[in-house]
Design a protein around this motif. Structure first.
Motif, PDB file in Angstrom:
ATOM      1  N   MET A   1       0.826  -1.214   0.000  1.00 26.31           N
ATOM      2  CA  MET A   1       0.000   0.000   0.000  1.00 26.31           C
ATOM      3  C   MET A   1       0.860   1.264   0.000  1.00 26.31           C
ATOM      4  O   MET A   1       0.506   2.256  -0.619  1.00 26.31           O
ATOM      5  CB  MET A   1      -0.943   0.002   1.200  1.00 26.31           C
ATOM      6  CG  MET A   1      -1.948  -1.141   1.205  1.00 26.31           C
ATOM      7  SD  MET A   1      -3.081  -1.160  -0.185  1.00 26.31           S
ATOM      8  CE  MET A   1      -4.250   0.064   0.334  1.00 26.31           C
ATOM      9  N   SER A   2       1.987   1.226   0.691  1.00 23.17           N
ATOM     10  CA  SER A   2       2.838   2.418   0.739  1.00 23.17           C
ATOM     11  C   SER A   2       3.546   2.656  -0.592  1.00 23.17           C
ATOM     12  O   SER A   2       3.945   3.774  -0.892  1.00 23.17           O
ATOM     13  CB  SER A   2       3.857   2.312   1.870  1.00 23.17           C
ATOM     14  OG  SER A   2       4.816   1.311   1.583  1.00 23.17           O
ATOM     15  N   ALA A   3       3.676   1.621  -1.403  1.00 26.26           N
ATOM     16  CA  ALA A   3       4.372   1.753  -2.686  1.00 26.26           C
ATOM     17  C   ALA A   3       3.437   2.197  -3.801  1.00 26.26           C
ATOM     18  O   ALA A   3       3.887   2.670  -4.836  1.00 26.26           O
ATOM     19  CB  ALA A   3       5.034   0.425  -3.067  1.00 26.26           C
TER      20      ALA A   3
ATOM     21  N   GLU B   1      -4.017   3.010  -7.459  1.00 22.20           N
ATOM     22  CA  GLU B   1      -3.546   1.621  -7.422  1.00 22.20           C
ATOM     23  C   GLU B   1      -3.995   0.937  -6.130  1.00 22.20           C
ATOM     24  O   GLU B   1      -4.399  -0.230  -6.141  1.00 22.20           O
ATOM     25  CB  GLU B   1      -2.018   1.570  -7.540  1.00 22.20           C
ATOM     26  CG  GLU B   1      -1.494   1.959  -8.909  1.00 22.20           C
ATOM     27  CD  GLU B   1       0.022   2.138  -8.928  1.00 22.20           C
ATOM     28  OE1 GLU B   1       0.613   1.845  -9.986  1.00 22.20           O
ATOM     29  OE2 GLU B   1       0.596   2.569  -7.911  1.00 22.20           O
ATOM     30  N   ASN B   2      -3.952   1.683  -5.018  1.00 25.17           N
ATOM     31  CA  ASN B   2      -4.391   1.126  -3.739  1.00 25.17           C
ATOM     32  C   ASN B   2      -5.876   0.810  -3.758  1.00 25.17           C
ATOM     33  O   ASN B   2      -6.314  -0.222  -3.242  1.00 25.17           O
ATOM     34  CB  ASN B   2      -4.048   2.067  -2.592  1.00 25.17           C
ATOM     35  CG  ASN B   2      -2.554   2.140  -2.327  1.00 25.17           C
ATOM     36  OD1 ASN B   2      -1.804   1.290  -2.781  1.00 25.17           O
ATOM     37  ND2 ASN B   2      -2.130   3.159  -1.610  1.00 25.17           N
ATOM     38  N   ASP B   3      -6.674   1.701  -4.350  1.00 25.04           N
ATOM     39  CA  ASP B   3      -8.113   1.447  -4.462  1.00 25.04           C
ATOM     40  C   ASP B   3      -8.369   0.189  -5.283  1.00 25.04           C
ATOM     41  O   ASP B   3      -9.227  -0.628  -4.925  1.00 25.04           O
ATOM     42  CB  ASP B   3      -8.829   2.637  -5.101  1.00 25.04           C
ATOM     43  CG  ASP B   3      -8.876   3.857  -4.175  1.00 25.04           C
ATOM     44  OD1 ASP B   3      -8.641   3.694  -2.956  1.00 25.04           O
ATOM     45  OD2 ASP B   3      -9.144   4.971  -4.684  1.00 25.04           O
ATOM     46  N   ALA B   4      -7.625   0.027  -6.371  1.00 19.71           N
ATOM     47  CA  ALA B   4      -7.784  -1.169  -7.215  1.00 19.71           C
ATOM     48  C   ALA B   4      -7.367  -2.419  -6.437  1.00 19.71           C
ATOM     49  O   ALA B   4      -8.034  -3.459  -6.521  1.00 19.71           O
ATOM     50  CB  ALA B   4      -6.963  -1.026  -8.492  1.00 19.71           C
ATOM     51  N   LEU B   5      -6.279  -2.323  -5.668  1.00 24.81           N
ATOM     52  CA  LEU B   5      -5.825  -3.456  -4.865  1.00 24.81           C
ATOM     53  C   LEU B   5      -6.873  -3.826  -3.816  1.00 24.81           C
ATOM     54  O   LEU B   5      -7.187  -4.999  -3.625  1.00 24.81           O
ATOM     55  CB  LEU B   5      -4.487  -3.143  -4.191  1.00 24.81           C
ATOM     56  CG  LEU B   5      -3.942  -4.202  -3.229  1.00 24.81           C
ATOM     57  CD1 LEU B   5      -3.704  -5.528  -3.948  1.00 24.81           C
ATOM     58  CD2 LEU B   5      -2.657  -3.716  -2.574  1.00 24.81           C
ATOM     59  N   ILE B   6      -7.425  -2.832  -3.154  1.00 21.49           N
ATOM     60  CA  ILE B   6      -8.452  -3.093  -2.144  1.00 21.49           C
ATOM     61  C   ILE B   6      -9.661  -3.773  -2.781  1.00 21.49           C
ATOM     62  O   ILE B   6     -10.212  -4.735  -2.228  1.00 21.49           O
ATOM     63  CB  ILE B   6      -8.845  -1.775  -1.429  1.00 21.49           C
ATOM     64  CG1 ILE B   6      -7.687  -1.298  -0.546  1.00 21.49           C
ATOM     65  CG2 ILE B   6     -10.130  -1.947  -0.615  1.00 21.49           C
ATOM     66  CD1 ILE B   6      -7.846   0.112  -0.017  1.00 21.49           C
ATOM     67  N   GLN B   7     -10.060  -3.313  -3.946  1.00 22.70           N
ATOM     68  CA  GLN B   7     -11.193  -3.929  -4.643  1.00 22.70           C
ATOM     69  C   GLN B   7     -10.893  -5.385  -4.988  1.00 22.70           C
ATOM     70  O   GLN B   7     -11.730  -6.266  -4.796  1.00 22.70           O
ATOM     71  CB  GLN B   7     -11.536  -3.139  -5.926  1.00 22.70           C
ATOM     72  CG  GLN B   7     -12.741  -3.685  -6.656  1.00 22.70           C
ATOM     73  CD  GLN B   7     -14.005  -3.621  -5.812  1.00 22.70           C
ATOM     74  OE1 GLN B   7     -14.305  -2.602  -5.185  1.00 22.70           O
ATOM     75  NE2 GLN B   7     -14.750  -4.716  -5.755  1.00 22.70           N
ATOM     76  N   GLU B   8      -9.686  -5.643  -5.482  1.00 26.27           N
ATOM     77  CA  GLU B   8      -9.295  -7.021  -5.794  1.00 26.27           C
ATOM     78  C   GLU B   8      -9.283  -7.889  -4.542  1.00 26.27           C
ATOM     79  O   GLU B   8      -9.723  -9.043  -4.575  1.00 26.27           O
ATOM     80  CB  GLU B   8      -7.917  -7.052  -6.454  1.00 26.27           C
ATOM     81  CG  GLU B   8      -7.911  -6.590  -7.894  1.00 26.27           C
ATOM     82  CD  GLU B   8      -6.518  -6.677  -8.518  1.00 26.27           C
ATOM     83  OE1 GLU B   8      -5.901  -7.755  -8.430  1.00 26.27           O
ATOM     84  OE2 GLU B   8      -6.067  -5.664  -9.075  1.00 26.27           O
TER      85      GLU B   8
END
Length: 138
Positions: free
Chosen positions: A106-108, A113-120
């Motif tokens: 998340m820090s990177a 991108e973080n929103d997309a990662l959270i959704q995934e």
């Protein structure tokens, strides 16, 4: 998937594996050197690294092909990039918590991108819970 734990690769070994993973076919030492963007990966250097990759079980000799008046070995990867990276991640997760790794991810990333990662991750968790509940009811 590797069961024995991760196979450690040196920087040069990884660069060679990266070339083999990206290739659509088996490659000779000279071809690996020519495809490398690293000037330090000369044919003699690649030639020194290949026995280590063979010993680690990362590659195998696919065939011998005629080159000028001699024969050259061609090489193929025995493990996919995905399997190698999954093995490294499994080892990492044994050494630290998954939450710590997620914090680094998340820090990177950028906010998008973080929103997309959270959704995934949310989709993954929903699918996992649904599959787990379905297997428990049978």
């Amino acid at each position: 998937m590797l069961n024995e734990g991760p196979i450690g690769l040196t920087d040069r070994e990884y660069k060679i594996m990266d070339i083999l993973w990206d290739s659509e076919r088996d490659l000779t030492i000279n071809e690996i050197s020519e495809l490398s963007s690293d000037p330090k990966l000369s044919a003699p250097c690649v030639s020194q690294v290949m026995p280590r990759l063979l010993k680690k079980g990362m590659i195998h000799v696919e065939r011998f092909i005629p080159v000028n008046t001699k024969y050259a070995r061609t090489f193929l990867a025995d493990i996919t990039r995905q399997d190698y990276l999954e093995s490294k991640l499994q080892h990492l997760f044994q050494k630290t918590s998954i939450i710590s790794v997620l914090k680094v991810l998340m820090s990177a990333g950028s906010p998008d991108e973080n929103d997309a990662l959270i959704q995934e991750l949310e989709t993954f968790i929903e699918d996992y819970q649904r599959d787990r509940n379905a297997s428990c009811t049978h």
